[in-house]
Design a protein around this motif. Structure first.
Motif, PDB file in Angstrom:
ATOM      1  N   SER A  60       1.057  -1.185   0.540  1.00 41.16           N
ATOM      2  CA  SER A  60       0.247   0.449   0.496  1.00 41.16           C
ATOM      3  C   SER A  60       1.053   1.524  -0.531  1.00 41.16           C
ATOM      4  N   GLN A  61       1.878   1.209  -0.462  1.00 37.40           N
ATOM      5  CA  GLN A  61       2.765   2.138  -0.014  1.00 37.40           C
ATOM      6  C   GLN A  61       2.347   3.465  -1.238  1.00 37.40           C
ATOM      7  N   ALA A  62       2.731   4.442  -0.994  1.00 39.42           N
ATOM      8  CA  ALA A  62       1.824   5.555  -1.226  1.00 39.42           C
ATOM      9  C   ALA A  62       2.777   6.476  -2.261  1.00 39.42           C
ATOM     10  N   TRP A  63       2.423   7.572  -3.642  1.00 42.10           N
ATOM     11  CA  TRP A  63       3.518   8.219  -4.180  1.00 42.10           C
ATOM     12  C   TRP A  63       4.294   9.051  -2.762  1.00 42.10           C
ATOM     13  N   VAL A  64       5.502   9.991  -3.195  1.00 36.16           N
ATOM     14  CA  VAL A  64       6.828  10.331  -3.148  1.00 36.16           C
ATOM     15  C   VAL A  64       7.121  11.467  -3.960  1.00 36.16           C
ATOM     16  N   THR A  65       7.173  12.287  -3.321  1.00 37.13           N
ATOM     17  CA  THR A  65       7.573  12.922  -4.611  1.00 37.13           C
ATOM     18  C   THR A  65       8.922  14.387  -3.926  1.00 37.13           C
ATOM     19  N   GLY A  66       9.907  15.041  -4.552  1.00 35.20           N
ATOM     20  CA  GLY A  66      11.259  15.717  -4.751  1.00 35.20           C
ATOM     21  C   GLY A  66      11.419  16.586  -5.390  1.00 35.20           C
ATOM     22  N   ARG A  67      12.913  16.560  -5.234  1.00 38.77           N
ATOM     23  CA  ARG A  67      13.460  17.261  -6.244  1.00 38.77           C
ATOM     24  C   ARG A  67      14.385  16.452  -7.111  1.00 38.77           C
ATOM     25  N   SER A  68      14.953  16.323  -8.069  1.00 36.82           N
ATOM     26  CA  SER A  68      16.325  16.343  -8.502  1.00 36.82           C
ATOM     27  C   SER A  68      17.240  16.385  -8.577  1.00 36.82           C
ATOM     28  N   ALA A  70      19.437  18.122  -9.906  1.00 35.09           N
ATOM     29  CA  ALA A  70      19.034  18.959 -11.230  1.00 35.09           C
ATOM     30  C   ALA A  70      17.745  20.082 -10.808  1.00 35.09           C
ATOM     31  N   GLY A  71      17.395  19.838 -10.425  1.00 34.71           N
ATOM     32  CA  GLY A  71      16.254  20.451  -9.208  1.00 34.71           C
ATOM     33  C   GLY A  71      14.497  20.595 -10.334  1.00 34.71           C
ATOM     34  N   VAL A  72      14.709  19.535 -11.020  1.00 40.37           N
ATOM     35  CA  VAL A  72      14.234  19.079 -11.466  1.00 40.37           C
ATOM     36  C   VAL A  72      12.698  17.895 -10.452  1.00 40.37           C
ATOM     37  N   GLY A  73      11.000  18.616 -10.340  1.00 38.02           N
ATOM     38  CA  GLY A  73      10.670  18.209  -9.693  1.00 38.02           C
ATOM     39  C   GLY A  73      10.242  16.221  -9.520  1.00 38.02           C
ATOM     40  N   TYR A  74       9.688  15.458  -9.210  1.00 34.83           N
ATOM     41  CA  TYR A  74       9.267  14.100  -9.035  1.00 34.83           C
ATOM     42  C   TYR A  74       8.021  13.639  -8.367  1.00 34.83           C
ATOM     43  N   ALA A  75       7.717  13.134  -8.799  1.00 37.63           N
ATOM     44  CA  ALA A  75       6.519  12.092  -8.165  1.00 37.63           C
ATOM     45  C   ALA A  75       6.686  10.805  -8.470  1.00 37.63           C
ATOM     46  N   GLY A  76       6.608   9.372  -7.831  1.00 32.93           N
ATOM     47  CA  GLY A  76       6.784   8.354  -8.047  1.00 32.93           C
ATOM     48  C   GLY A  76       6.238   7.185  -7.016  1.00 32.93           C
TER      49      GLY A  76
END
Length: 179
Positions: A60-68, A70-76
């Motif tokens: 049931s792991q939920a999605w996470v967010t962050g920044r690489s 290089a400053g590019v945002g990610y969600a996964g």
């Protein structure tokens, strides 16, 4: 030959659990920076853990967010911790889906959200990870924001990611707002 080909494809994407764990640390806590303290701590504590097994995946792991780095945002989300995952990146003039845990050979894959199929073309990036350019307004991104389960499959029917979409709406909206 038709019976052998799917087995050959499956054998080509066979990667050790430890390697997948290392990749998960690199693109999760390490944010793409192999010199970061977070990456090294994750590898030490999760992947090698004094020779112990890595923790079992919480289905049931939920999605996470962050920044690489290089400053590019990610969600996964990880499909299987340390093995596979599906991530959306947006920023710096880029917007794409990336599948973690398989090689990036030129290929088509199907992103399935609650039974709705989105056939996409993926190409390898500089780190040999498959990526598919997708604007934040693409139907597949919208489906990821409103669905409950995602699977990424090769055209041979091999599921390479199977994950929850719990938290994807919030995570993707956060990344899209910073594009």
């Amino acid at each position: 030959m038709c019976l052998i080909y799917p087995a050959l494809v499956a054998a080509q994407i066979e990667i050790s659990d430890e390697q997948r764990c290392v990749w998960s640390c690199l693109y999760g806590p390490g944010q793409g920076d192999p010199a970061s303290a977070a990456y090294n701590a994750c590898v030490r504590d999760t992947c090698t853990g004094g020779g112990g097994q890595q923790p079992a995946q919480d289905a049931s792991q939920a999605w996470v967010t962050g920044r690489s780095g290089a400053g590019v945002g990610y969600a996964g989300v990880d499909g299987v911790r340390g093995q596979t995952g599906l991530y959306y990146f947006c920023g710096g003039g880029q917007s794409f889906l990336r599948v973690i845990g398989i090689d990036g050979g030129e290929r088509g894959m199907i992103v399935e959200v609650d039974g709705q199929n989105f056939p996409l073309s993926f190409a390898p990036n500089s780190r040999n990870q498959p990526e598919s350019a997708q604007p934040f307004s693409a139907p597949v991104i919208q489906a990821l924001q409103s669905g409950s389960r995602v699977r990424v499959m090769t055209y041979d029917g091999i599921a390479v990611v199977d994950a929850t979409l719990r938290g994807s709406s919030r995570a993707l909206a956060q990344v899209i707002s910073s594009c």
